[in-house]
Scaffold this motif. Sequence first.
Motif, PDB file in Angstrom:
ATOM      1  N   LEU A 116       0.713  -1.197   0.073  1.00 33.04           N
ATOM      2  CA  LEU A 116       0.073  -0.100  -0.187  1.00 33.04           C
ATOM      3  C   LEU A 116       0.204   1.364   0.500  1.00 33.04           C
ATOM      4  O   LEU A 116       0.354   1.976  -0.885  1.00 33.04           O
ATOM      5  N   LEU A 117       1.873   2.006   0.990  1.00 36.64           N
ATOM      6  CA  LEU A 117       2.704   2.726   0.710  1.00 36.64           C
ATOM      7  C   LEU A 117       3.586   2.465  -0.195  1.00 36.64           C
ATOM      8  O   LEU A 117       3.835   3.577  -0.795  1.00 36.64           O
ATOM      9  N   PHE A 118       4.272   1.666  -0.865  1.00 36.28           N
ATOM     10  CA  PHE A 118       4.933   1.759  -1.903  1.00 36.28           C
ATOM     11  C   PHE A 118       4.232   2.208  -3.573  1.00 36.28           C
ATOM     12  O   PHE A 118       3.776   3.031  -4.483  1.00 36.28           O
ATOM     13  N   HIS A 123       2.610   6.137  -7.504  1.00 35.48           N
ATOM     14  CA  HIS A 123       1.065   6.745  -8.243  1.00 35.48           C
ATOM     15  C   HIS A 123       1.348   7.938  -8.055  1.00 35.48           C
ATOM     16  O   HIS A 123       0.539   9.308  -8.401  1.00 35.48           O
ATOM     17  N   GLY A 124       1.348   8.580  -6.538  1.00 40.96           N
ATOM     18  CA  GLY A 124       1.535   9.973  -5.826  1.00 40.96           C
ATOM     19  C   GLY A 124       2.529  10.651  -6.799  1.00 40.96           C
ATOM     20  O   GLY A 124       2.471  12.390  -6.901  1.00 40.96           O
ATOM     21  N   GLY A 125       3.821  10.215  -6.765  1.00 36.70           N
ATOM     22  CA  GLY A 125       4.584  11.569  -7.963  1.00 36.70           C
ATOM     23  C   GLY A 125       4.354  10.902  -8.868  1.00 36.70           C
ATOM     24  O   GLY A 125       4.416  12.391  -9.685  1.00 36.70           O
ATOM     25  N   GLN A 126       3.654  10.271  -9.429  1.00 37.71           N
ATOM     26  CA  GLN A 126       3.110  10.380 -11.376  1.00 37.71           C
ATOM     27  C   GLN A 126       2.003  10.899 -11.826  1.00 37.71           C
ATOM     28  O   GLN A 126       2.314  12.164 -12.219  1.00 37.71           O
ATOM     29  N   TRP A 127       1.508  11.906  -9.847  1.00 37.42           N
ATOM     30  CA  TRP A 127      -0.127  12.530 -10.378  1.00 37.42           C
ATOM     31  C   TRP A 127       0.559  14.405 -10.613  1.00 37.42           C
ATOM     32  O   TRP A 127      -0.153  15.099 -10.899  1.00 37.42           O
ATOM     33  N   ARG A 128       1.603  14.351 -10.766  1.00 37.29           N
ATOM     34  CA  ARG A 128       2.507  15.432 -10.397  1.00 37.29           C
ATOM     35  C   ARG A 128       2.485  15.558 -12.129  1.00 37.29           C
ATOM     36  O   ARG A 128       3.314  17.161 -12.662  1.00 37.29           O
ATOM     37  N   GLY A 129       2.842  15.003 -12.809  1.00 37.01           N
ATOM     38  CA  GLY A 129       2.850  15.301 -14.129  1.00 37.01           C
ATOM     39  C   GLY A 129       3.542  15.434 -15.035  1.00 37.01           C
ATOM     40  O   GLY A 129       4.780  14.698 -14.400  1.00 37.01           O
ATOM     41  N   GLY A 130       4.415  14.949 -16.071  1.00 36.36           N
ATOM     42  CA  GLY A 130       5.247  15.078 -17.446  1.00 36.36           C
ATOM     43  C   GLY A 130       5.415  14.107 -17.794  1.00 36.36           C
ATOM     44  O   GLY A 130       6.834  13.701 -17.828  1.00 36.36           O
ATOM     45  N   ARG A 131       5.205  13.001 -16.958  1.00 32.75           N
ATOM     46  CA  ARG A 131       5.802  11.956 -17.908  1.00 32.75           C
ATOM     47  C   ARG A 131       5.154  11.694 -19.307  1.00 32.75           C
ATOM     48  O   ARG A 131       4.620  11.685 -20.177  1.00 32.75           O
ATOM     49  N   ALA A 323      15.590   0.674 -20.050  1.00 34.19           N
ATOM     50  CA  ALA A 323      16.351   1.979 -19.516  1.00 34.19           C
ATOM     51  C   ALA A 323      16.913   2.718 -20.642  1.00 34.19           C
ATOM     52  O   ALA A 323      17.341   4.148 -20.516  1.00 34.19           O
ATOM     53  N   ALA A 324      17.453   2.034 -21.226  1.00 29.79           N
ATOM     54  CA  ALA A 324      18.059   2.718 -22.524  1.00 29.79           C
ATOM     55  C   ALA A 324      17.071   2.940 -23.555  1.00 29.79           C
ATOM     56  O   ALA A 324      17.828   4.205 -24.036  1.00 29.79           O
ATOM     57  N   THR A 325      16.551   2.802 -22.861  1.00 31.64           N
ATOM     58  CA  THR A 325      15.624   3.025 -25.063  1.00 31.64           C
ATOM     59  C   THR A 325      13.879   4.135 -23.552  1.00 31.64           C
ATOM     60  O   THR A 325      13.794   3.734 -25.134  1.00 31.64           O
ATOM     61  N   ALA A 326      13.639   4.322 -22.914  1.00 30.21           N
ATOM     62  CA  ALA A 326      12.855   4.997 -22.145  1.00 30.21           C
ATOM     63  C   ALA A 326      13.543   5.689 -21.010  1.00 30.21           C
ATOM     64  O   ALA A 326      13.584   5.632 -20.024  1.00 30.21           O
ATOM     65  N   PRO A 327      13.579   7.338 -21.821  1.00 31.43           N
ATOM     66  CA  PRO A 327      13.878   8.470 -20.444  1.00 31.43           C
ATOM     67  C   PRO A 327      13.191   8.401 -19.854  1.00 31.43           C
ATOM     68  O   PRO A 327      11.661   8.189 -19.812  1.00 31.43           O
ATOM     69  N   ALA A 328      13.948   8.482 -18.340  1.00 28.36           N
ATOM     70  CA  ALA A 328      13.197   9.092 -17.332  1.00 28.36           C
ATOM     71  C   ALA A 328      12.602  10.252 -17.674  1.00 28.36           C
ATOM     72  O   ALA A 328      12.886  11.278 -18.154  1.00 28.36           O
ATOM     73  N   ALA A 329      11.254  10.179 -17.327  1.00 30.49           N
ATOM     74  CA  ALA A 329      10.215  11.312 -17.101  1.00 30.49           C
ATOM     75  C   ALA A 329      10.684  12.952 -16.104  1.00 30.49           C
ATOM     76  O   ALA A 329      11.231  12.056 -14.874  1.00 30.49           O
ATOM     77  N   PRO A 330      10.931  13.646 -15.949  1.00 28.93           N
ATOM     78  CA  PRO A 330      11.873  14.851 -14.979  1.00 28.93           C
ATOM     79  C   PRO A 330      10.761  14.161 -13.435  1.00 28.93           C
ATOM     80  O   PRO A 330      11.872  13.985 -12.222  1.00 28.93           O
ATOM     81  N   THR A 331       9.103  14.264 -13.772  1.00 31.58           N
ATOM     82  CA  THR A 331       8.945  13.963 -11.910  1.00 31.58           C
ATOM     83  C   THR A 331       9.369  12.959 -11.668  1.00 31.58           C
ATOM     84  O   THR A 331       9.535  12.227  -9.987  1.00 31.58           O
ATOM     85  N   ASP A 332       9.798  11.353 -12.457  1.00 31.99           N
ATOM     86  CA  ASP A 332      10.192  10.629 -11.634  1.00 31.99           C
ATOM     87  C   ASP A 332      11.685  10.098 -11.262  1.00 31.99           C
ATOM     88  O   ASP A 332      12.225   9.420 -10.450  1.00 31.99           O
ATOM     89  N   ARG A 333      12.133  11.238 -11.610  1.00 34.04           N
ATOM     90  CA  ARG A 333      14.027  11.263 -11.027  1.00 34.04           C
ATOM     91  C   ARG A 333      13.702  12.007  -9.975  1.00 34.04           C
ATOM     92  O   ARG A 333      15.008  11.646  -9.546  1.00 34.04           O
ATOM     93  N   ALA A 334      13.122  13.705 -10.192  1.00 29.59           N
ATOM     94  CA  ALA A 334      13.171  13.965  -8.482  1.00 29.59           C
ATOM     95  C   ALA A 334      12.734  12.747  -6.793  1.00 29.59           C
ATOM     96  O   ALA A 334      11.915  12.220  -7.592  1.00 29.59           O
ATOM     97  N   PRO A 335      12.760  13.462  -6.154  1.00 26.67           N
ATOM     98  CA  PRO A 335      12.578  12.810  -4.875  1.00 26.67           C
ATOM     99  C   PRO A 335      11.112  12.493  -4.932  1.00 26.67           C
ATOM    100  O   PRO A 335      10.895  13.971  -4.166  1.00 26.67           O
ATOM    101  N   MET A 336      10.884  11.447  -4.418  1.00 26.99           N
ATOM    102  CA  MET A 336       9.334  11.256  -3.922  1.00 26.99           C
ATOM    103  C   MET A 336       8.646  12.419  -2.309  1.00 26.99           C
ATOM    104  O   MET A 336       9.590  12.253  -1.572  1.00 26.99           O
ATOM    105  N   ARG A 337       7.892  13.867  -2.633  1.00 26.19           N
ATOM    106  CA  ARG A 337       7.264  14.418  -1.215  1.00 26.19           C
ATOM    107  C   ARG A 337       6.309  13.974  -0.726  1.00 26.19           C
ATOM    108  O   ARG A 337       5.197  14.294  -1.688  1.00 26.19           O
TER     109      ARG A 337
END
Length: 337
Positions: A116-118, A123-131, A323-337
């Motif tokens: 549940l926590l994960f 998904h809470g981080g993904q709601w910030r958009g930019g994916r 990992a080589a074919t799918a670039p990370a979205a900015p929000t996924d690189r940022a730490p979750m707060r």
Amino acid sequence: MNASRWAVPASYFSMVLGLTGLGNGWRVAARLWGFPAWIGETVMAVAVTVWAVLLLRFAIKWIAAREAAKAEAAHPILCCFIALVPVATMLAGIGVLPHAHGVGTGIILAGAAASLLFGLWRHGGQWRGGRDEKTTTTVLYLPTVGANLVSAIAMSALGWPTWGQLFFGAGVLAWIVQESIILGRLLTVEPLPLTLRPTVGIQMAPPAVSLLAYAAVTTGPPDLVARMLLGYAIVQALMVLRLMPWIRQPFTLSYWAFTFGATAISTGTMRFAERGDDPVFTTLAPALFVMSNVVIAGLSVASVLWVLRAKPASASAPAPASAATAPAAPTDRAPMR
């Protein structure tokens, strides 16, 4: 210590899902058709052993290869596979439960809480958009759909089906919402990279696991909802089968992505066949049970041969290649707060 030796991708835990799924199927088969009970318990013992070994190596990875672990957690595709760790933990707890109820309960509750926590973190981080839309794949089902449905099954195994219904609702509604997004990506964006194509096998899992979870949190003979879930699971399985020539590539452990859906549709059908003389479920149950055994046996043999060929861990799962074919979205690189 050679850090790279312990860099076990989280996707390896899909083996535990398939093995525990088959073990549960044999447990039901022992009740339904009188098969020897020791078969299911043996499969479960193997599954729990695999889980324990992988969990140890995954934990050591966060100590000995911390940068690789952090990179996996930050990646927009690979991070979702981490949901398999607590999901596999709950399923291992179900395997232990009949033999050591207290230990099994503790393992299940720890897995459910972590799951549940994960899911909230991911998904809470993904709601910030930019994916990046190219990073949208079937692995998005894992942190919310798969995790909640397995929690529903686990709560029922503990004798708490009412609590399981809460998780069932969360998992099914998350599946309905996310499927349109995932199918939209598959239909309109460029094809998945070759190394990610086996993950399409996850597409059959949501309706199949929903069927199994529905059997776990309800009583009585099969109803309309059960038949709807079974029908859609069969259609999805046939769709994946139709895509096999497109998916096909040299064997890697990523093919275990097919297994939880394959075993869940079988076990869910068998559980409903136990509860009423329904011609649909009683007819399909034997065929689906044979299918699940063939799938797991085939993948097990292929996995052993793969290990004996001593391929490097980096070629074992879709994770590193993707990992080589799918670039990370900015929000996924940022730490979750």
